[in-house]
Design an enzyme around this catalytic site. Sequence first.
Site, PDB file in Angstrom:
ATOM      1  N   LYS A  78       0.173  -1.108  -2.119  1.00 36.50           N
ATOM      2  CA  LYS A  78      -0.583  -0.252  -2.309  1.00 36.50           C
ATOM      3  C   LYS A  78      -1.612  -0.693  -3.316  1.00 36.50           C
ATOM      4  O   LYS A  78      -1.459  -1.334  -4.233  1.00 36.50           O
ATOM      5  CB  LYS A  78       0.417   0.895  -3.060  1.00 36.50           C
ATOM      6  CG  LYS A  78      -0.472   2.046  -3.252  1.00 36.50           C
ATOM      7  CD  LYS A  78       0.705   2.962  -4.068  1.00 36.50           C
ATOM      8  CE  LYS A  78       0.114   4.402  -4.239  1.00 36.50           C
ATOM      9  NZ  LYS A  78       1.084   5.509  -4.635  1.00 36.50           N
ATOM     10  N   SER A 153       1.080   9.794  -2.089  1.00 36.28           N
ATOM     11  CA  SER A 153      -0.104   8.777  -2.212  1.00 36.28           C
ATOM     12  C   SER A 153      -0.066   7.680  -1.438  1.00 36.28           C
ATOM     13  O   SER A 153      -0.987   6.933  -1.072  1.00 36.28           O
ATOM     14  CB  SER A 153      -0.568   8.967  -3.520  1.00 36.28           C
ATOM     15  OG  SER A 153       0.297   8.414  -4.343  1.00 36.28           O
ATOM     16  N   SER A 177       5.511   9.973  -4.046  1.00 38.75           N
ATOM     17  CA  SER A 177       4.630   9.165  -3.131  1.00 38.75           C
ATOM     18  C   SER A 177       4.952   8.004  -2.296  1.00 38.75           C
ATOM     19  O   SER A 177       4.283   7.353  -1.756  1.00 38.75           O
ATOM     20  CB  SER A 177       3.538   8.568  -4.088  1.00 38.75           C
ATOM     21  OG  SER A 177       2.500   9.834  -4.483  1.00 38.75           O
TER      22      SER A 177
HETATM   23  N1  GLN Z   1       1.935  14.422  -4.776  1.00 31.33           N
HETATM   24  C1  GLN Z   1       2.105  14.146  -6.172  1.00 31.33           C
HETATM   25  C2  GLN Z   1       0.940  14.196  -7.043  1.00 31.33           C
HETATM   26  O1  GLN Z   1      -0.125  14.490  -6.409  1.00 31.33           O
HETATM   27  C3  GLN Z   1       2.832  12.823  -6.521  1.00 31.33           C
HETATM   28  C4  GLN Z   1       1.852  11.684  -6.454  1.00 31.33           C
HETATM   29  C5  GLN Z   1       2.678  10.430  -6.756  1.00 31.33           C
HETATM   30  O2  GLN Z   1       3.823  10.605  -6.397  1.00 31.33           O
HETATM   31  N2  GLN Z   1       2.027   9.359  -7.078  1.00 31.33           N
HETATM   32  O3  GLN Z   1       0.774  14.031  -8.480  1.00 31.33           O
END
Ligand code: GLN
Length: 485
Positions: A78, A153, A177
């Site tokens: 990532k 994400s 994510s």
């Molecule tokens: N969807 C969640 C957010 O937008 C989690 C994102 C994540 O785990 N990085 O904060």
Amino acid sequence: MEPYELTITEACEQMQEGNLSAMDLTRSCLARIAGVEKDVQAFITIDRDGALQQAEVADKKRKEGFAGRLCGIPLSLKDLLATKGLKTTCGSKILENYVPPYDATVVSKIRNEGAVILGKATMDEFAMGSTSETCAFKIPQNPWKKGYVAGGSSGGSAAGVASYECFASLGSDTGGSIRQPASLCGIVGMKPTYGRVSRYGLTAFASSLDQIGPLCRTVVDCALLMNIISGYDPMDSTSVKQVVPDYTSSLVDGLAGLRLGVPREYFTAGLDGDVEKIVRNSIEVLKERGAEVVEVTLPHTEYCVAVYYLIAPSEACSNLARYDGVHYGYRDMAAETLLEMYKGTRSKGFGSEVKRRILIGTYALSSGYYDAYYKKASQVRTLILNDFKSAFELCDVIISPVTPTPAWRMGENTDDPLSVYLSDILTLSANLAGVPGISVPGGFTQNGLPVGVQIQGRHFQEDQLLRVGFNLERGLQLGKRALDI
Ligand code: GLN
């Protein structure tokens, strides 16, 4: 069969036996990328030359008898994990040309085991989002269905692994994510216990919630990567000094003696019918394998979204203060004064979701509001943790859906941040409580979209999650592949 179709374990065996080389695997993945990347969009950066060089070194090492546990295995990362000499953008314009001078601890660890780093995966900007659509550069697509989101994400990590562009990926999970994109893309994704894996070199989003973890095609591969990336690191004071068990040895057939908790609050209104069916079927499969099923309750689940969307933006607004155009990254060169430069840099460098979070966080932390928002959220966070502690007196692991629905169409919710936030309801609590969670493929909707099953466990009991996941995988024998993209 193409080499890119193998699991990590199979590829290692093939290399060990001399049937394949690191160069073969790397070329195979690069050819696959050349064939499907225009649709999948899993990479922000593809390091073709670097990957071939690493493969050459891996082959040499193997010949000399020094093959690490990932020797010659092509992976993606990532794009918020620091890679020395390789661009790390965090999916943001503000870091578009940022090249870190060091490797994250997890990156050093996989390099030491001989992994080949193919490139950096697409992601929501600074990991803020659930579809990867907030990425400033590219938006990954679900390999199972054209026009559907890959989740986020870590969407590029999941899409790349599911479409066989790489063997596995490392992502980060602050509120789901890793688990959510793994679920939407039909692969395995694990968020370890907070403190299990070093966060050194992981670009901070919300420091008390962030964890790095693997996205893979099988539970066995996930256990292998967990063996490699886990452990205390003096560079991360929140990493925990605890012995790391051999996760591979926890992958045993049968679940005799295991109590599987089904939380009432996770099966309520708003849960898609196909998703519910798939999770209930998985529970049956695990029962057949010896697990005892008990009902449990996590009564504060309904507060998770509110608590998370106060705590995460509060920490984010503080963490993101460093992107000011002074130290590194984008700088607004048109500005005439220092203040204008700060303003211009941040206004032009950040996308709208990141700005929204900074605004929410700044508001929540401002004097006069702190007690009502951040402090209150922290108090409810403790109640959420206590819910888990009570539930784990009755069961060993908790099984549930990962998300209330399968993947949705790209663009469908981009104007409606609140509905996207609400879709995180089932993954946020693990981060708030710090417990580990894994998503394992559970089946497919009538529409052909994959659906994952979430298993959560006690702190530092990743081995139990892997054991349950392994049994689910064996029991279901799904065997479908996302190759028809
Ligand atoms: N969807 C969640 C957010 O937008 C989690 C994102 C994540 O785990 N990085 O904060």
